[in-house]
Design a protein around this motif. Structure first.
Motif, short mmCIF file in Angstrom:
data_model
loop_
_atom_site.label_atom_id
_atom_site.label_comp_id
_atom_site.label_asym_id
_atom_site.label_seq_id
_atom_site.Cartn_x
_atom_site.Cartn_y
_atom_site.Cartn_z
N ALA A 76 0.91 -1.25 -0.04
CA ALA A 76 -0.03 0.07 -0.07
C ALA A 76 0.85 1.13 0.20
O ALA A 76 0.67 2.12 -0.73
N ARG A 77 2.01 1.41 0.84
CA ARG A 77 2.86 2.39 0.80
C ARG A 77 3.51 2.45 -0.57
O ARG A 77 3.57 3.69 -0.96
N TRP A 78 3.91 1.36 -1.29
CA TRP A 78 4.37 1.49 -2.59
C TRP A 78 3.42 2.12 -3.48
O TRP A 78 3.65 3.04 -4.52
N HIS A 79 2.26 1.85 -3.49
CA HIS A 79 1.22 2.44 -4.07
C HIS A 79 1.14 3.99 -4.33
O HIS A 79 1.30 4.62 -5.17
N GLN A 80 1.19 4.27 -3.00
CA GLN A 80 1.09 5.60 -2.66
C GLN A 80 2.24 6.50 -3.00
O GLN A 80 2.20 7.56 -3.69
N LEU A 81 3.32 5.81 -2.70
CA LEU A 81 4.90 6.53 -3.11
C LEU A 81 4.77 6.59 -4.85
O LEU A 81 4.91 7.76 -5.43
N GLY A 82 4.46 5.38 -5.38
CA GLY A 82 4.33 5.64 -6.92
C GLY A 82 3.40 6.70 -7.60
O GLY A 82 4.20 7.27 -8.41
N ALA A 115 3.63 14.29 -8.92
CA ALA A 115 4.77 15.55 -8.74
C ALA A 115 5.71 15.68 -9.96
O ALA A 115 6.01 16.95 -10.39
N GLU A 116 5.88 14.49 -10.66
CA GLU A 116 6.78 14.91 -11.86
C GLU A 116 6.01 15.30 -12.94
O GLU A 116 6.92 15.70 -13.85
N VAL A 117 5.02 15.30 -13.25
CA VAL A 117 4.19 16.23 -14.18
C VAL A 117 4.64 17.47 -14.41
O VAL A 117 4.86 17.90 -15.24
N VAL A 118 4.71 18.32 -13.15
CA VAL A 118 5.06 19.58 -13.20
C VAL A 118 6.78 19.40 -13.30
O VAL A 118 7.13 20.44 -14.07
#
Length: 681
Positions: free
Chosen positions: A227-233, A239-242
């Motif tokens: 679940a943490r991996w999903h949130q981090l991904g 964020a990297e869109v910007v």
């Protein structure tokens, strides 16, 4: 998961896999409907026969040893020890780590899994089992070069997810092997989550790693920390869109390869998120995908592969097709079918669906498979243009037929600032016509194995640029960084009408005797060809040698260099050179043997057309080059002292002449190097 027996875990994973993307989409699909079905089987058969290759080179050393930690081409061993102590750049042994890492992304293991899924033949799964066992034995978590890059760990994890999906019911998944595989797979996710590239390579490394975390949390939601991996991904991709996608949709490194990578990452992320949609996450990722795909659609060229701008490492996020990585047609067709945006690729058909077959659900697949194609041949030539001002790329073409013309100009800032994969190609013009790549970016065949060769490929000397010997526009600082980058030019789009497109750029640069000004004007005339005019002034009070270089898209015999022209296929390149009278300026043009790299690791013979010159005090030098299938001639306008001030280019009876002027234009006041171009009545 650790509290259940492995047999029960396997049964649960098998059942779950068939209910999730991507297996849910293809488990009942007829294998013979897959475009490239036969090519995939043939490739898998070559792997069974020990015929492994990487970037066009046979991986004979790996074929003999099956050693996943040695150079697959030369057999040279890599350092032992914990991953953070293993050197992999600038080792001085002449080996490029790209070959080893490409092998260890396990694209070929995915190919064996594809062949098993399509045919059910046991020899594919047996070979897959043997290769996987060897890898897991040779590469314990955290040990050796295959754990040194988190991006490579992440891309391998994506490949493993697909290996599992495509072979999940094969006998190869014994209790022991499945247990070892799941243990290794968890460590892949843990490694990527703990050691992301935010401080090392905050570019496609970050987004590729984020995608791997989405894949792992999707395929193995019961993994500890999934679940943490999903949130981090998700958070990283949003964020990297910007950070990485410019306002005009181009990737910030301004490399077509790394733009393709980014598009793949966001396409796969959108498909994964669509399985269990979070509206905000899916919306952000899909909006980014749309912007990225618009760029890929604009870059396509009539009858030719996509242009290679900047570095191209020859890889894919996931190689599901047998097409060369630089061919982005199947990726574009897949995105168009999923988003139902066939305006991105009007001529798309089922033959373009080699990627879509694996990735899309039945509804989207049928949009492509049953599509009535839109013909592009036979349409009268007319200017089509796209401007990407944030990236600094400007494109024009007169159609998409086999005899159409296209040009692309780099008139923007250096990509990625002082890091990454951009080249020093200020003012570079990419020209194709009559089905031939005429003036090209030469690509780059090497990353870390040969520093001198790498620096040449990414310098202005390799591109269609103004070169001042001893005074480069930029200075490299290692294989992936720059000590100094080129200036950003001033740009003006002068005209974009039904049959004419014109752009000019200008900039100041340092020469050996002070500042020089270079202004370049480019015009595409529909149905005729492309004109490029260069004005060079300044340079101080002493002689200033320089060259205008044109990297041609093929090797040309020196004997074919005529009087002011050269023939390339059905096109003719002409040039006219002049300067202030009484000044020894332009010297005899030359054809020099060169190389180009159509893909990473590959080189082929090429030719550079060189216009050498010496700019002496009070001289203005002007060069005009025309690439066309039609006739052309030129007439000069001069000042009282004979200095050239403008020219009229006659394009034959079918087109009015064009006038190019040396007077300064408001759009280039900052660099004092601008000119204006106006069409004569």
């Amino acid at each position: 998961m650790k509290h259940r027996g492995i047999s029960a875990v396997r049964d649960q994973l098998v059942t779950a896999a068939e209910k999730r993307f991507p297996l849910r989409n293809i488990v009942g699909r007829l294998p013979t409907t897959l475009p490239q079905h036969d090519q995939i089987i043939a490739h898998a058969d070559r792997l069974l026969a020990g015929e492994w290759d990487l970037f066009g080179r046979p991986a004979k050393a790996f074929s003999r040893s099956l050693d996943w930690r040695s150079d697959p081409v030369t057999g040279a061993p890599t350092a032992e020890g914990h991953w953070h102590r293993v050197p992999y750049l600038g080792t001085g042994d002449g080996n490029d780590v790209k070959y080893l890492w490409e092998l260890n992304r396990h694209r070929d293991l995915v190919r064996l899994a594809q062949a098993y899924f399509l045919s059910g033949r046991a020899e594919y799964s047996e070979a897959l089992a043997d290769l996987l066992d060897r890898w897991m034995e040779q590469n314990p978590p955290g040990e050796g070069i295959n754990w040194a890059s988190s991006l490579e760990v992440g891309l391998r994890a994506i490949g493993w997810c697909w290996m599992w999906y495509l072979s999940h019911r094969a006998p190869l998944w014994t209790d022991g092997r499945l247990g070892h595989f799941l243990w290794q797979l968890w460590h892949h996710g843990d490694h990527v989550a703990r050691f992301d590239s935010v401080h090392h390579s905050p570019n496609t490394h970050l987004t590729g790693e984020a995608l791997s975390l989405l894949y792992l949390s999707h395929i193995m939601p019961d993994f500890h920390r999934a679940a943490r991996w999903h949130q981090l991904g998700c958070a990283t991709l949003q964020a990297e869109v910007v950070s990485q996608i410019l306002p005009d949709g181009f990737h910030f490194e301004r490399s077509t390869c790394y733009h393709r990578y980014t598009t793949e990452f966001y396409l796969h992320a959108a498909l994964l998120l669509a399985d269990n949609p979070n509206p905000a996450q899916l919306s952000d990722v899909t909006e980014a995908l749309d912007r990225l795909v618009v760029v890929i659609a604009a870059l396509r060229r009539p009858g030719l592969p996509w242009p290679v701008l900047g570095d191209d490492d020859g890889g894919r996020a996931l190689r599901l097709t047998t097409a060369p990585p630089a061919d982005q047609r199947s990726l574009l067709a897949c995105a168009a079918a999923w988003r139902n945006r066939f305006d991105w690729l009007p001529e798309a058909s089922v033959s373009d669906g080699a990627e879509a077959w694996w990735l899309l659900d039945d509804r989207a697949w049928e949009r492509l498979a049953l599509r009535e194609t839109t013909a592009v041949a036979g349409v009268p030539p007319a200017v089509q243009h796209e401007e990407f001002p944030a990236a600094g790329y400007y494109l024009a073409r007169d159609g998409l037929g086999p005899r159409s013309w296209s040009c692309l100009i780099d008139a923007g800032p250096h990509g990625g600032d002082r890091t990454g994969h951009a080249h020093t190609d200020l003012g570079h013009v990419e020209i194709s016509g009559m089905g031939i790549p005429l003036v090209v970016d030469p690509g780059c065949s090497v990353y870390s194995g040969d520093p001198v060769r790498r620096d040449w490929f990414r310098s202005e000397q390799a591109h269609a640029c103004l070169v001042v010997p001893g005074h480069p526009l930029a200075e490299p600082d290692g294989p992936f960084s720059w000590r100094r980058t080129a200036v950003t030019p001033e740009v003006s789009l002068e005209e974009a009408s039904g049959d004419l497109w014109r752009l000019q750029l200008g900039y100041n640069r340092l020469g050996p005797n002070g500042s020089m000004q270079h202004c370049r004007q480019v015009a595409l005339v529909a149905g005729w060809g492309v004109l490029v005019c260069d004005w060079v002034t300044g340079g101080g009070g002493a002689a200033t040698p320089f060259e205008l270089r044109w990297p041609l898209g093929c090797a040309v015999e020196p004997a074919r260099l005529g009087d002011g022209s050269i023939t390339i296929g059905n096109a003719r390149l002409r040039w006219w050179l002049t300067s202030t009278p009484g000044c020894w300026a332009w010297r005899t043009p030359e054809l020099r043997t060169a190389v180009m790299s159509p893909a990473f690791g590959e080189e082929s013979p090429a030719t550079q057309l060189i216009f050498p010159a010496t700019r002496v005090p009070a001289a203005m030098l002007f060069g005009c080059s025309a690439i066309s299938a039609g006739p052309a001639s030129i007439q000069w306008e001069t000042a009282v002292d004979g200095t050239p001030t403008a020219c009229h280019v006659q394009l034959g009876r079918a087109h009015p002449p064009l006038r190019f002027s040396a007077r300064r234009s408001r759009c280039t006041r900052k660099s004092n190097a601008g000119v204006a171009a106006a069409r004569t009545p």
